[in-house]
Design an enzyme around this catalytic site. Sequence first.
Site, PDB file in Angstrom:
ATOM      1  CG  ASN A 232      -0.319  -0.043   2.511  1.00 21.24           C
ATOM      2  OD1 ASN A 232       0.742  -0.638   2.674  1.00 21.24           O
ATOM      3  ND2 ASN A 232      -0.908   0.607   3.482  1.00 21.24           N
TER       4      ASN A 232
ATOM      5  CB  THR B 266      -4.225  -9.581  11.266  1.00 25.31           C
ATOM      6  OG1 THR B 266      -4.212  -8.172  11.538  1.00 25.31           O
ATOM      7  CG2 THR B 266      -4.348 -10.336  12.569  1.00 25.31           C
ATOM      8  CB  ALA B 267      -4.128 -14.006   8.118  1.00 25.20           C
TER       9      ALA B 267
ATOM     10  CD  GLU C 136       4.127  -1.611  13.608  1.00 26.44           C
ATOM     11  OE1 GLU C 136       2.941  -1.254  13.722  1.00 26.44           O
ATOM     12  OE2 GLU C 136       4.974  -1.460  14.497  1.00 26.44           O
TER      13      GLU C 136
ATOM     14  N   GLY D 272       2.140  -5.931   7.399  1.00 25.50           N
ATOM     15  CA  GLY D 272       1.239  -6.595   6.459  1.00 25.50           C
ATOM     16  C   GLY D 272      -0.032  -7.016   7.163  1.00 25.50           C
TER      17      GLY D 272
ATOM     18  CD  GLU E 107       7.701  -0.564  11.751  1.00 24.98           C
ATOM     19  OE1 GLU E 107       6.854   0.145  11.180  1.00 24.98           O
ATOM     20  OE2 GLU E 107       8.385  -1.421  11.167  1.00 24.98           O
TER      21      GLU E 107
ATOM     22  CB  CYS F 216      -2.487   0.056   8.355  1.00 27.23           C
ATOM     23  SG  CYS F 216      -1.130   1.208   8.586  1.00 27.23           S
TER      24      CYS F 216
HETATM   25  P1  NDP Z   1       0.279  -9.443   3.350  1.00 26.38           P
HETATM   26  O1  NDP Z   1       0.288  -9.866   4.763  1.00 26.38           O
HETATM   27  O2  NDP Z   1      -0.393 -10.296   2.354  1.00 26.38           O
HETATM   28  O3  NDP Z   1       1.771  -9.239   2.808  1.00 26.38           O
HETATM   29  C1  NDP Z   1       2.720  -8.388   3.416  1.00 26.38           C
HETATM   30  C2  NDP Z   1       4.100  -8.867   3.016  1.00 26.38           C
HETATM   31  O4  NDP Z   1       4.331 -10.150   3.584  1.00 26.38           O
HETATM   32  C3  NDP Z   1       4.281  -9.044   1.513  1.00 26.38           C
HETATM   33  O5  NDP Z   1       5.609  -8.716   1.175  1.00 26.38           O
HETATM   34  C4  NDP Z   1       4.007 -10.518   1.340  1.00 26.38           C
HETATM   35  O6  NDP Z   1       4.561 -11.037   0.161  1.00 26.38           O
HETATM   36  C5  NDP Z   1       4.682 -11.082   2.570  1.00 26.38           C
HETATM   37  N1  NDP Z   1       4.225 -12.397   2.983  1.00 26.38           N
HETATM   38  C6  NDP Z   1       3.055 -13.016   2.712  1.00 26.38           C
HETATM   39  N2  NDP Z   1       3.041 -14.258   3.282  1.00 26.38           N
HETATM   40  C7  NDP Z   1       4.216 -14.399   3.954  1.00 26.38           C
HETATM   41  C8  NDP Z   1       4.788 -15.437   4.768  1.00 26.38           C
HETATM   42  N3  NDP Z   1       4.151 -16.584   5.008  1.00 26.38           N
HETATM   43  N4  NDP Z   1       6.009 -15.242   5.296  1.00 26.38           N
HETATM   44  C9  NDP Z   1       6.657 -14.075   5.087  1.00 26.38           C
HETATM   45  N5  NDP Z   1       6.187 -13.067   4.318  1.00 26.38           N
HETATM   46  C10 NDP Z   1       4.967 -13.212   3.768  1.00 26.38           C
HETATM   47  O7  NDP Z   1      -0.308  -7.960   3.359  1.00 26.38           O
HETATM   48  P2  NDP Z   1      -0.625  -7.050   2.113  1.00 26.38           P
HETATM   49  O8  NDP Z   1       0.598  -6.876   1.272  1.00 26.38           O
HETATM   50  O9  NDP Z   1      -1.880  -7.557   1.483  1.00 26.38           O
HETATM   51  O10 NDP Z   1      -0.884  -5.637   2.832  1.00 26.38           O
HETATM   52  C11 NDP Z   1      -2.094  -5.269   3.364  1.00 26.38           C
HETATM   53  C12 NDP Z   1      -2.123  -5.464   4.871  1.00 26.38           C
HETATM   54  O11 NDP Z   1      -1.059  -4.758   5.482  1.00 26.38           O
HETATM   55  C13 NDP Z   1      -3.380  -4.906   5.494  1.00 26.38           C
HETATM   56  O12 NDP Z   1      -3.903  -5.813   6.424  1.00 26.38           O
HETATM   57  C14 NDP Z   1      -2.893  -3.659   6.211  1.00 26.38           C
HETATM   58  O13 NDP Z   1      -3.691  -3.276   7.291  1.00 26.38           O
HETATM   59  C15 NDP Z   1      -1.536  -4.059   6.624  1.00 26.38           C
HETATM   60  N6  NDP Z   1      -0.722  -2.880   6.875  1.00 26.38           N
HETATM   61  C16 NDP Z   1      -0.371  -2.572   8.163  1.00 26.38           C
HETATM   62  C17 NDP Z   1       0.345  -1.418   8.457  1.00 26.38           C
HETATM   63  C18 NDP Z   1       0.777  -1.082   9.858  1.00 26.38           C
HETATM   64  O14 NDP Z   1       1.700  -0.280  10.012  1.00 26.38           O
HETATM   65  N7  NDP Z   1       0.176  -1.626  10.901  1.00 26.38           N
HETATM   66  C19 NDP Z   1       0.729  -0.494   7.394  1.00 26.38           C
HETATM   67  C20 NDP Z   1       0.313  -0.913   6.083  1.00 26.38           C
HETATM   68  C21 NDP Z   1      -0.379  -2.067   5.851  1.00 26.38           C
HETATM   69  P3  NDP Z   1       3.756 -11.008  -1.253  1.00 26.38           P
HETATM   70  O15 NDP Z   1       2.718  -9.964  -1.187  1.00 26.38           O
HETATM   71  O16 NDP Z   1       4.825 -10.680  -2.196  1.00 26.38           O
HETATM   72  O17 NDP Z   1       3.197 -12.363  -1.399  1.00 26.38           O
END
Ligand code: NDP
Length: 478
Positions: free
Chosen positions: A150, A228-229, A248, A226, A459, A282
């Site tokens: 994002n 929560t799951a 985060e 990223g 952070e 987020c």
């Molecule tokens: P994801 O959790 O799908 O992915 C985040 C990152 O993790 C990507 O680089 C992804 O790779 C990687 N990833 C996915 N699965 C794994 C795994 N099993 N092990 C290690 N890395 C993994 O999130 P999104 O990219 O869809 O982002 C949206 C989410 O991020 C929303 O829930 C949002 O709220 C949250 N977010 C939180 C923020 C905060 O500061 N609290 C700020 C911004 C967003 P790839 O996508 O390349 O598969």
Amino acid sequence: MTVQNYINGSFTNPISADWLDNYCPADGTIYGKTPNSSQKDVTLAYKAAANAFPSWSQTTLEHRSRILIKISELLEANLERFAAAESKDSGKPIQLATAVDIPRAASNFRFYGNAITQFASESHDSIGLEAINYTLRQPLGVVSCISPWNLPLYLLTWKIAPAIAAGNCVIAKPSEITPVTAYLLGELCNEAGLPKGVLNIVHGEGATLGKALVTHPNIKAISFTGGTATGATIAQLAAPLFKKVALELGGKNPNIIFADCDYDSMLETTVRSAFSNQGQICLSGSRIFVEASIYETFKTDFIARVQQLHVGPPSQTSTQVGALVSKAHLNKVTQHIEEAKKEHNILHGGYPITLKGYENGYYFCPTIIEVATNTCKLNQEEIFGPVVSIMPFTTETEVIEWANDTPYGLSATLWTNALKRSLRISNQLDCGMVWVNTWMLRDLRTPFGGTKASGLGREGGLEALRFFTDTKNICLKY
Ligand code: NDP
């Protein structure tokens, strides 16, 4: 455009010669390819990082500071190129990438370039025991930074900058959906004189490459932003390896509006906190609670303001709402809204938009939904798109209860001019950050992060430097 991995200061193709398509959200075309890196690329990146660590961790703070500030200056000098790349890759409006994303990425490097020169550790004079304790803060070694799509460069550099400032070497993994600005960053790091191997950027899928980083036996820490799951999966994988983990995660943030607020400022900011970056932030205020006495007025004014938002191609400077990041995400948002339609009153939007000349782009109309209860699915699940709910409240007690009643606890916004009320409510909100009469006003020295399903750790400021270092206490008897 072909994105490559950045390992040991060089640009390399994935060892397995496996690639992913990179899509342009504005029109749905494939405009490039990205490495689908594997364990083998991680091994290579780890070797480079581990080789660089002994020397990098011993460089003077002034030397590190100069390099980080140089990267920041280079980002500023390349603002237009980076903003255009970020907008094209993620679908965000060019004016947003130019005003927020890239300047903030530059600030991240400048901030930590300065902060590391001010980072101190403690000493304790053990009076009566004839001893002094002093505590070192030492870098961890090789660490990994994993970030979402994002705010691609903004969030990646928010992790990389403190990690390398503290003397660590990094293997970073941006989201595979938005890899381009991270790829371009490598060039600037070389130009700024960052030694080879201090920063390595590998591209690929989370389930394979991300997992390989998280489970690597010698990578000491994972800083993750990223969903929560995904955060829960990472926590499970990292726990038996005793890695340091910072998470985060998602949010479902309340925006609480009292009748005594500065109405115009509230309205303008509420439109922004709801739909900026197509609601893919987020911190978005996706649950809006309005004091009953101004509810109908707010509803009318808010709808009128949202109707005026210009949904358009990300590259046009007049665009205020661009494209969602991917077809899959557009489908996910659409599905959420279709379900919500069965239960709630859609006040505005609620459908994908087809733009002339961009028929295959991922556009969705900014959507306002009126809900009757906070326990509904719409108010409990993060959608991460241009969708907000609104509902009235009558008492302070009930709105605090609703604000806290979600699995998440990232941030909250509160609009009131009553000083005592703002203090009272802020204290009771179960979340990591509260904005009173503003939203997303960021001072990089402050702690950033959430409670409950919004994450673990903080952070920002010195918190990040603490995360990326280990303490060692030395007790000296004299
Ligand atoms: P994801 O959790 O799908 O992915 C985040 C990152 O993790 C990507 O680089 C992804 O790779 C990687 N990833 C996915 N699965 C794994 C795994 N099993 N092990 C290690 N890395 C993994 O999130 P999104 O990219 O869809 O982002 C949206 C989410 O991020 C929303 O829930 C949002 O709220 C949250 N977010 C939180 C923020 C905060 O500061 N609290 C700020 C911004 C967003 P790839 O996508 O390349 O598969």
